[in-house]
Enzyme design. Structure first.
Site, PDB file in Angstrom:
ATOM      1  N   HIS A   1      -0.070 -60.376  12.015  1.00 35.25           N
ATOM      2  CA  HIS A   1       0.824 -61.520  12.143  1.00 35.25           C
ATOM      3  C   HIS A   1       1.505 -61.810  10.808  1.00 35.25           C
ATOM      4  CE1 HIS A   1      -1.138 -63.328  16.021  1.00 35.25           C
ATOM      5  NE2 HIS A   1      -0.785 -62.061  16.151  1.00 35.25           N
TER       6      HIS A   1
ATOM      7  N   GLU B   1       1.513 -64.316   8.666  1.00 36.61           N
ATOM      8  CA  GLU B   1       0.722 -64.823   7.548  1.00 36.61           C
ATOM      9  C   GLU B   1      -0.054 -63.699   6.862  1.00 36.61           C
ATOM     10  OE1 GLU B   1       0.348 -68.022  10.847  1.00 36.61           O
ATOM     11  OE2 GLU B   1       0.805 -65.882  10.673  1.00 36.61           O
TER      12      GLU B   1
ATOM     13  N   CYS C   1      -2.342 -69.331  14.141  1.00 31.95           N
ATOM     14  CA  CYS C   1      -3.131 -69.297  15.377  1.00 31.95           C
ATOM     15  C   CYS C   1      -4.623 -69.411  15.071  1.00 31.95           C
ATOM     16  CB  CYS C   1      -2.838 -68.021  16.160  1.00 31.95           C
ATOM     17  SG  CYS C   1      -3.305 -66.489  15.317  1.00 31.95           S
TER      18      CYS C   1
ATOM     19  N   THR D   1      34.771 -62.328  38.398  1.00 30.85           N
ATOM     20  CA  THR D   1      33.897 -61.306  37.811  1.00 30.85           C
ATOM     21  C   THR D   1      34.216 -59.888  38.262  1.00 30.85           C
ATOM     22  OG1 THR D   1      32.278 -61.540  39.593  1.00 30.85           O
ATOM     23  CG2 THR D   1      32.016 -62.970  37.658  1.00 30.85           C
ATOM     24  N   ALA D   2      34.990 -59.750  39.310  1.00 35.31           N
ATOM     25  CA  ALA D   2      35.331 -58.425  39.840  1.00 35.31           C
ATOM     26  C   ALA D   2      36.452 -58.581  40.856  1.00 35.31           C
ATOM     27  CB  ALA D   2      34.118 -57.781  40.502  1.00 35.31           C
TER      28      ALA D   2
ATOM     29  N   SER E   1      34.820 -53.910  38.400  1.00 36.75           N
ATOM     30  CA  SER E   1      34.605 -54.868  37.313  1.00 36.75           C
ATOM     31  C   SER E   1      34.614 -54.215  35.930  1.00 36.75           C
ATOM     32  CB  SER E   1      33.264 -55.586  37.513  1.00 36.75           C
ATOM     33  OG  SER E   1      32.193 -54.656  37.473  1.00 36.75           O
TER      34      SER E   1
ATOM     35  N   LEU F   1      20.628 -50.624  33.524  1.00 30.11           N
ATOM     36  CA  LEU F   1      19.960 -51.839  33.045  1.00 30.11           C
ATOM     37  C   LEU F   1      19.100 -51.576  31.810  1.00 30.11           C
ATOM     38  CD1 LEU F   1      18.860 -53.985  36.123  1.00 30.11           C
ATOM     39  CD2 LEU F   1      20.983 -54.052  34.801  1.00 30.11           C
TER      40      LEU F   1
ATOM     41  N   LEU G   1      23.046 -63.777  44.018  1.00 25.41           N
ATOM     42  CA  LEU G   1      21.784 -64.030  43.321  1.00 25.41           C
ATOM     43  C   LEU G   1      21.976 -65.081  42.239  1.00 25.41           C
ATOM     44  CD1 LEU G   1      18.838 -63.524  42.827  1.00 25.41           C
ATOM     45  CD2 LEU G   1      19.434 -61.466  41.510  1.00 25.41           C
TER      46      LEU G   1
END
Length: 357
Positions: free
Chosen positions: A44, A46, A72, A157-158, A164, A200, A287
Site C-alpha cells: 500500500h 504508506e 487501513c 447517437t446514430a 454511428s 469493449l 438500456l
C-alpha cells in the site's frame, strides 16, 4: 496532500478493486519519502512511502505522514498499514478521508491510542472523487455507474439504421478509452452487440489491465463468435437459460425481474460482490433508458460533436413510459465541461429528487 493526490492518480487504471491511494512523508517541511498503491496484492501507499524514505537514508521517526485515505486496520491481501506506521514511529498522520470498510475509523483510533496525532478531512472531497467507485461499492453495495454517450448537438447517437461511426472525433474517442481504462467493467446491451459487434476493450490508450465485459442479454442472443466474448472476463446477464453455444469461459448471471426483463438493481449488487467499483456503460438508448428509469445512473459522460443529424436519427434514452409533465423529468447538474479536440465533453450527475432519482 496535493502531492499525495497526484501520486494516488498514478494508480488510476491499475489498483482495482482497491482504492487509489498516495502518501507523502514530511520532516521539517521537506519531503523525505513518497509512494502510491499500484495494484491489489502489492504494498500500500504508506508502506511504499516508508520504503522510499529508507532508500533515501532518511529517518522517519517523528515525521508527518500525509495519505489520501485513512491507514487501513484490517487484513486483506496485505497486512494493516497501521502496523507499518506504528513501527516507523511516525508522530502525526494527516488523512484526506476515512476508510469506508466496516472497520472505518479503527485505523485512526488505533493510531491515536498509540499517541499519534491524527487529522482527517484535508482535501477529502478530492480524495473521494478519486475513489468514487470504491466508496460506492463499500457504502452502497453497488458500483458507480457512469453512462458514456457520444452524440450530435441535437442529442442523436446514430442514424436510423444504426450507423454511428464516427459522430465524434479521434481525440474524444481516445478520451473515452481513457475512461474505459479506469473502469472495472464495461457494460453494454444485446442491441449494441448485434449492431456493432464491439470488442469493449481499451485500445486507444496504453493500459496494463483490461476491464471485464458485461452484456445485458435477457434472451441469450449473443452470438458465440461475438468479439466481446473473446478471451477471459466476459459476463452475460440473462433472464433465462444459458446459451449452450457460448464458450465455457463466459460467466452467466440469470437475474429475471418477474416481468420478463433483467433485474438491473440486483445486477449491480452482483457486480459489487465481484468487486466492481466503476461500471462504464456504453449501450444503446433502450438500456440507457432502463438504467435511467431505475435511478441507477450516477454520472453521464457525454461527448457532443458540433453536428446536427435531425429526426428520425436515434436518441440517447428511451423511457419506459412517456413523461406526462416536465416536472417528472430527470434533472442533472453540470460536474465538468471541457473541450476535447473538436468536441465537447460534459460530465453531469443527477439532481437528487428529480424524476425517478
Amino acid at each position: 496532500m496535493q502531492r499525495a493526490l497526484e501520486l494516488a492518480a498514478l494508480g488510476m487504471c491499475t489498483t482495482t478493486p482497491n482504492p487509489r491511494v498516495g502518501c507523502v512523508i514530511v520532516r521539517d517541511g521537506n519531503v523525505i519519502g513518497e509512494g502510491f498503491h499500484e495494484r491489489a496484492g502489492d504494498a500500500h501507499a504508506e508502506v511504499n512511502a516508508l520504503a522510499d524514505a529508507a532508500r533515501r537514508g532518511e529517518v522517519v521517526q517523528g515525521a508527518t505522514l500525509y495519505v489520501t485515505l485513512e491507514p487501513c486496520n484490517h487484513h486483506g491481501r496485505t497486512p494493516p498499514c497501521v502496523d507499518a506506521v506504528l513501527a516507523a514511529a511516525i508522530s502525526r498522520v494527516v488523512a484526506a478521508g476515512a476508510d469506508p470498510h466496516s472497520q472505518a475509523g479503527s485505523g485512526a483510533a488505533r493510531l491515536r491510542a498509540a499517541g499519534i496525532t491524527v487529522d482527517l478531512g484535508l482535501y477529502g472531497d478530492e480524495a473521494r472523487e478519486l475513489n468514487i467507485g470504491f466508496f460506492s461499492r463499500l457504502e452502497r453495495a453497488r458500483p458507480w455507474v457512469r453512462s458514456k454517450v457520444a452524440a450530435s448537438l441535437d442529442g442523436r447517437t446514430a442514424l436510423l439504421d444504426g450507423q454511428s461511426q464516427w459522430i465524434t472525433g479521434p481525440d474524444a474517442r481516445a478520451d473515452g478509452h481513457a475512461w474505459r481504462a479506469r473502469a472495472c467493467a464495461i457494460l453494454t446491451g444485446i442491441g449494441t452487440v448485434l449492431q456493432d459487434d464491439p470488442q469493449l476493450d481499451v485500445r486507444a490508450v496504453s493500459t496494463s489491465r483490461q476491464p471485464r465485459r458485461v452484456i445485458v442479454d435477457r434472451h441469450a442472443q449473443t452470438p458465440a463468435t461475438a468479439r466481446v466474448l473473446a478471451g477471459d472476463g466476459a459476463l452475460i446477464v440473462t433472464a433465462g437459460e444459458r446459451n449452450p453455444a457460448w464458450p465455457s469461459a463466459v460467466e452467466v448471471l440469470t437475474l429475471p425481474d418477474g416481468g420478463g426483463h433483467i433485474d438491473l438493481p440486483r445486477m449491480l449488487t452482483e457486480l459489487a460482490q465481484r468487486e466492481i467499483n466503476e461500471l462504464h456503460v456504453e449501450a444503446g438508448a433502450k438500456l440507457n433508458g432502463a438504467l435511467l428509469d431505475a435511478g441507477l445512473v450516477d454520472e453521464l459522460l457525454l461527448y457532443l460533436a458540433p453536428a446536427i443529424l435531425g429526426d428520425p436519427a436515434r436518441g440517447m434514452f428511451v423511457r419506459a413510459t412517456a413523461l406526462q409533465s416536465l416536472a417528472a423529468r430527470s434533472e442533472f447538474a453540470w460536474h465538468d465541461v471541457q473541450r476535447i479536440g473538436g468536441d465537447l465533453r460534459i460530465i453531469a450527475r443527477p439532481v437528487a429528487g428529480s424524476g425517478r432519482h
